[in-house]
Design a protein around this motif. Structure first.
Motif, mmCIF file in Angstrom:
data_model
loop_
_atom_site.group_PDB
_atom_site.id
_atom_site.type_symbol
_atom_site.label_atom_id
_atom_site.label_comp_id
_atom_site.label_asym_id
_atom_site.label_seq_id
_atom_site.Cartn_x
_atom_site.Cartn_y
_atom_site.Cartn_z
ATOM 1 N N CYS A 201 0.642 -1.257 0.077
ATOM 2 C CA CYS A 201 0.035 -0.047 0.078
ATOM 3 C C CYS A 201 0.789 1.248 -0.002
ATOM 4 O O CYS A 201 1.774 1.468 0.854
ATOM 5 N N LEU A 202 0.676 2.187 -0.907
ATOM 6 C CA LEU A 202 1.302 3.352 -1.108
ATOM 7 C C LEU A 202 0.487 4.473 -1.523
ATOM 8 O O LEU A 202 -0.497 4.443 -2.178
ATOM 9 N N SER A 203 0.860 5.547 -0.384
ATOM 10 C CA SER A 203 -0.022 6.840 -0.963
ATOM 11 C C SER A 203 0.273 7.518 -1.949
ATOM 12 O O SER A 203 1.424 7.485 -2.352
ATOM 13 N N ILE A 204 -0.499 7.982 -2.839
ATOM 14 C CA ILE A 204 -0.305 8.890 -3.849
ATOM 15 C C ILE A 204 0.507 10.039 -3.342
ATOM 16 O O ILE A 204 -0.340 10.702 -2.696
ATOM 17 N N PRO A 205 1.751 10.469 -3.549
ATOM 18 C CA PRO A 205 2.342 11.609 -3.375
ATOM 19 C C PRO A 205 1.695 12.938 -3.715
ATOM 20 O O PRO A 205 1.183 12.879 -4.657
ATOM 21 N N HIS A 206 2.146 13.763 -2.843
ATOM 22 C CA HIS A 206 1.651 15.183 -3.276
ATOM 23 C C HIS A 206 2.593 15.775 -4.171
ATOM 24 O O HIS A 206 3.755 15.631 -3.941
ATOM 25 N N ALA A 207 2.282 16.532 -5.160
ATOM 26 C CA ALA A 207 3.039 17.462 -6.065
ATOM 27 C C ALA A 207 4.254 16.621 -6.431
ATOM 28 O O ALA A 207 4.116 15.674 -7.443
ATOM 29 N N ASN A 208 5.281 16.869 -6.069
ATOM 30 C CA ASN A 208 6.614 16.384 -6.500
ATOM 31 C C ASN A 208 7.217 15.517 -5.479
ATOM 32 O O ASN A 208 8.239 15.025 -5.195
ATOM 33 N N GLY A 209 6.165 15.012 -4.683
ATOM 34 C CA GLY A 209 6.738 13.901 -3.319
ATOM 35 C C GLY A 209 7.016 12.873 -3.871
ATOM 36 O O GLY A 209 6.894 12.326 -5.069
ATOM 37 N N PHE A 236 -2.067 1.818 -4.979
ATOM 38 C CA PHE A 236 -1.941 3.471 -4.663
ATOM 39 C C PHE A 236 -3.280 3.898 -4.056
ATOM 40 O O PHE A 236 -4.333 3.671 -4.555
ATOM 41 N N THR A 237 -3.297 4.110 -2.840
ATOM 42 C CA THR A 237 -4.531 4.515 -2.027
ATOM 43 C C THR A 237 -4.838 5.750 -2.108
ATOM 44 O O THR A 237 -4.134 6.802 -2.451
ATOM 45 N N LYS A 238 -6.120 6.090 -1.506
ATOM 46 C CA LYS A 238 -6.680 7.587 -1.439
ATOM 47 C C LYS A 238 -6.810 8.241 -2.707
ATOM 48 O O LYS A 238 -6.340 9.300 -2.939
ATOM 49 N N HIS A 239 -7.110 7.641 -3.799
ATOM 50 C CA HIS A 239 -7.278 8.302 -5.005
ATOM 51 C C HIS A 239 -8.257 9.251 -5.109
ATOM 52 O O HIS A 239 -7.922 10.112 -6.035
ATOM 53 N N ASP A 240 -9.212 9.206 -3.992
ATOM 54 C CA ASP A 240 -10.222 10.256 -4.074
ATOM 55 C C ASP A 240 -9.643 11.486 -3.545
ATOM 56 O O ASP A 240 -9.810 12.556 -4.278
ATOM 57 N N LEU A 272 3.486 10.525 -11.135
ATOM 58 C CA LEU A 272 3.763 10.338 -9.509
ATOM 59 C C LEU A 272 3.938 8.875 -8.942
ATOM 60 O O LEU A 272 4.695 8.778 -8.187
ATOM 61 N N CYS A 273 3.284 8.102 -10.022
ATOM 62 C CA CYS A 273 3.215 6.607 -9.371
ATOM 63 C C CYS A 273 3.676 5.628 -10.111
ATOM 64 O O CYS A 273 4.692 4.846 -10.116
ATOM 65 N N ILE A 274 3.022 5.413 -11.346
ATOM 66 C CA ILE A 274 3.368 4.301 -12.533
ATOM 67 C C ILE A 274 4.605 4.120 -12.927
ATOM 68 O O ILE A 274 5.304 3.335 -12.917
ATOM 69 N N ARG A 275 4.954 5.458 -13.378
ATOM 70 C CA ARG A 275 6.434 5.442 -14.002
ATOM 71 C C ARG A 275 7.553 5.093 -12.519
ATOM 72 O O ARG A 275 8.260 4.474 -12.858
ATOM 73 N N PRO A 276 7.315 5.927 -11.689
ATOM 74 C CA PRO A 276 8.694 5.675 -10.713
ATOM 75 C C PRO A 276 8.511 4.218 -10.178
ATOM 76 O O PRO A 276 9.490 3.636 -9.845
ATOM 77 N N LEU A 277 7.306 3.440 -10.179
ATOM 78 C CA LEU A 277 7.054 2.093 -9.747
ATOM 79 C C LEU A 277 7.822 1.336 -10.660
ATOM 80 O O LEU A 277 8.554 0.508 -10.222
ATOM 81 N N LYS A 278 7.600 1.449 -11.900
ATOM 82 C CA LYS A 278 8.041 0.573 -13.101
ATOM 83 C C LYS A 278 9.562 0.634 -13.168
ATOM 84 O O LYS A 278 10.358 -0.259 -13.626
ATOM 85 N N GLU A 279 10.230 1.920 -12.891
ATOM 86 C CA GLU A 279 11.610 2.025 -12.942
ATOM 87 C C GLU A 279 12.415 1.312 -12.015
ATOM 88 O O GLU A 279 13.350 0.780 -12.274
ATOM 89 N N VAL A 280 11.594 1.169 -10.760
ATOM 90 C CA VAL A 280 12.395 0.229 -9.783
ATOM 91 C C VAL A 280 12.019 -1.036 -9.885
ATOM 92 O O VAL A 280 12.763 -2.204 -9.795
#
Length: 560
Positions: A201-209, A236-240, A272-280
């Motif tokens: 479970c990963l929170s969607i980061p704010h801005a450039n977090g 990716f949680t708290k999408h709302d 913010l989420c998909i690209r950073p995840l796939k890079e790792v």
């Protein structure tokens, strides 16, 4: 007898003698031409079947019921042996064993590992997926969670959760603890003790977090080595919250029309989420975006579907089926699991008597009944759904194809809602109980003595029972997915089905040409599946249909 009787386990289900063998010791010089066994004062002669036989034997078809104590093993058969000097009597006992019980013996609970920092939304996610009141998996202070602890919920016993805190920078102990725990569970010999899936479970980061902590990156890079075939899904949680913030910013800037805003949501999630995840983790990492808010229930359904699909592929079909039982958010998975379990045994070969020969109709319908209600896994602490009263209500019109025709101007879901609205309007007055006439046990009493026969009417009864019960389960899913189940809510569901499609189902089965020979078994199965699919409440409709229905008084204290 006890010294020579095999170990057995208790069972409350009826038992049968299907075969008796009397065997003389090889050293005996006595000649026995026949033997007589008295059962309920009725003599049964036991002889040699052929001249070459060394043992006296007799088969009983139908099997003789309720002679011995209630003992049976897990595979539905037990050899009961009695030895007296040089005489051995062997009695074979049979019982219909439900397919769901066989699956739950292998895997009684879906075992899920959730990983994530405190506050990421793990508890809310579990509550929504399994429809429970509370399971506190992220209330511990950082570093205090015990990954070995099993979190369960009394209102849903089909899952167990292990919680691991997030792998934050500078805290290698949590990471090592999680690795060791997973390694131990992977080495467990029994499926029920293994981890079946991991939700990261990963929170969607704010801005450039930043999305991933160093420890999480290390875990993902080594996921194949650590997890093996255990599916891991990045959630990716708290999408709302993420969407609301973008919509607020867009409204303030007045730079986006509706289409542009929707594209912005996609682009930002990717950045913010998909690209950073796939890079790792690589491009094949499973990922999904969810919200635990009620209005975003579809995101939890997609998570459940992604989990069960990959568990079935990479872990075991039994674990996937138990996940379908455990979850209470996706009506489509319930129907899929009901059909899958039915096809494994008791829905297949109905016309050829391959499973039911020698048993009573009550035995046959009861084992089918158990398979279906086990899949739907309602919060039914008083076992109302397993009761004789509920079975009587289903059976009361089973041969009747002349019921009032239900209008089908809309889909099954909307027709059900209209029927429920009519029932609730009547109940809006004084709190009178719903009365559904039944024959005070007469139907069950007759079925308890009627032996299964290879006849068209018997085949149609079984087909009708399966479809009727599956439709009623769907309506209960609308009315009380979290329970508790009560006679009152069951009777509403039955009445709603009567007004929404029962007559059409009965007419379709009565009109369908069914063959009662060994080549016609799958035709019955195909028709059952077709009717269930025709009378299915679509998963994407459920939320809207519940809104249309509104709150329903469960009246847990109402009697049958």
């Amino acid at each position: 007898m006890s010294g020579n009787t095999p170990t057995v386990v208790a069972s409350s289900a009826p038992l049968y003698i299907s075969n008796i063998v009397i065997r003389l010791d090889d050293t005996s010089k006595k000649k026995v031409d026949s033997a007589e066994l008295n059962i309920d004062s009725q003599p049964q002669e036991i002889r040699y079947i052929s001249d070459q036989d060394r043992d006296l034997s007799k088969k009983f078809d139908p099997a003789i019921k309720d002679i011995l104590a209630n003992i049976v093993d897990h595979d539905g058969q037990r050899v009961y042996k009695v030895i007296r000097r040089k005489l051995t009597v062997v009695i074979t006992i049979r019982q219909l064993q439900s397919t769901s019980s066989s699956i739950l013996e292998i895997c009684p609970r879906f075992r899920l590992l959730v990983i994530g920092k405190t506050g990421v939304g793990k508890s809310s996610l579990i509550q929504q997926a399994f429809k429970i009141k509370e399971v506190k998996v992220d209330e511990n202070k950082r570093g205090e969670a015990d990954i070995n602890e099993e979190f369960t919920a009394p209102e849903n016993e089909r899952f167990v959760v292990h919680d691991s805190q997030g792998f934050e920078a500078g805290d290698s102990m949590i990471f090592k603890t999680a690795k060791d725990f997973i390694a131990r569970r992977r080495n467990e010999p029994e499926l029920q003790d293994k981890i079946h899936a991991v939700w990261l479970c990963l929170s969607i980061p704010h801005a450039n977090g930043r999305l991933l902590e160093n420890g999480v990156e290390e875990f993902l890079k080594s996921r194949q080595e650590i997890l093996g075939d255990i599916p891991i899904i990045a959630v990716f949680t708290k999408h709302d919250v993420f969407v609301s913030e973008l919509e607020l910013e867009a409204a303030d800037s007045d730079q986006y029309d509706e289409a542009a805003l929707e594209q912005l949501k996609v682009d930002e999630l990717d950045r913010l989420c998909i690209r950073p995840l796939k890079e790792v983790a690589g491009s094949d990492i499973l990922h999904i975006t969810v919200s635990a808010k009620q209005e975003h229930e579809s995101t939890i359904r997609r998570l459940v579907d992604l989990t069960t699909t990959n568990v079935e592929t990479f872990v075991a079909s039994e674990a996937a089926l138990v996940m379908m039982m455990a979850q209470r958010v996706d009506i489509g998975s319930k129907i899929k699991a009901s059909i899958a379990i039915g096809e494994k045994r008791y829905w297949r070969g109905l016309a050829s008597s391959m499973n039911f020969a020698g048993f009573t109709m009550l035995d046959c319908l009861s084992v089918i009944h158990k398979d279906i209600i086990d899949v739907w896994n309602f919060n039914d602490t008083k076992s109302h759904l397993a009761s004789d009263q509920f079975k009587e209500l289903i059976l009361k019109d089973i041969d009747n194809a002349a019921l009032p025709r239900a209008a089908q101007a809309f889909g099954f879901g909307l027709t059900v809602v209209a029927a429920i609205a009519s029932i609730l309007t009547v109940l809006a007055g004084p709190a009178l109980p719903i009365v559904v006439p039944i024959a005070a046990g007469a139907v069950l009493a007759k079925l308890a003595y009627d032996t299964y026969q290879q006849k068209t009417i018997v085949l149609r009864r079984i087909m009708t029972y399966i479809v009727d019960l599956t439709c009623i389960m769907q309506i209960l899913f609308l009315l009380a997915s979290t329970g508790p189940i009560s006679p009152h809510i069951i009777k509403i569901a039955i009445r709603a089905y009567e007004g929404a499609g029962k007559s059409n189902v009965h007419l379709a089965i009565q009109s369908h040409h069914v063959s009662v020979n060994r080549n016609g078994g799958d035709h019955a199965l195909d028709e059952i599946v077709r009717l269930i699919n025709d009378y299915t409440i679509k998963a994407e409709e459920v939320q809207d249909l519940r809104t249309r229905i509104g709150p329903v008084d469960l009246r847990a204290d109402e009697e049958w």
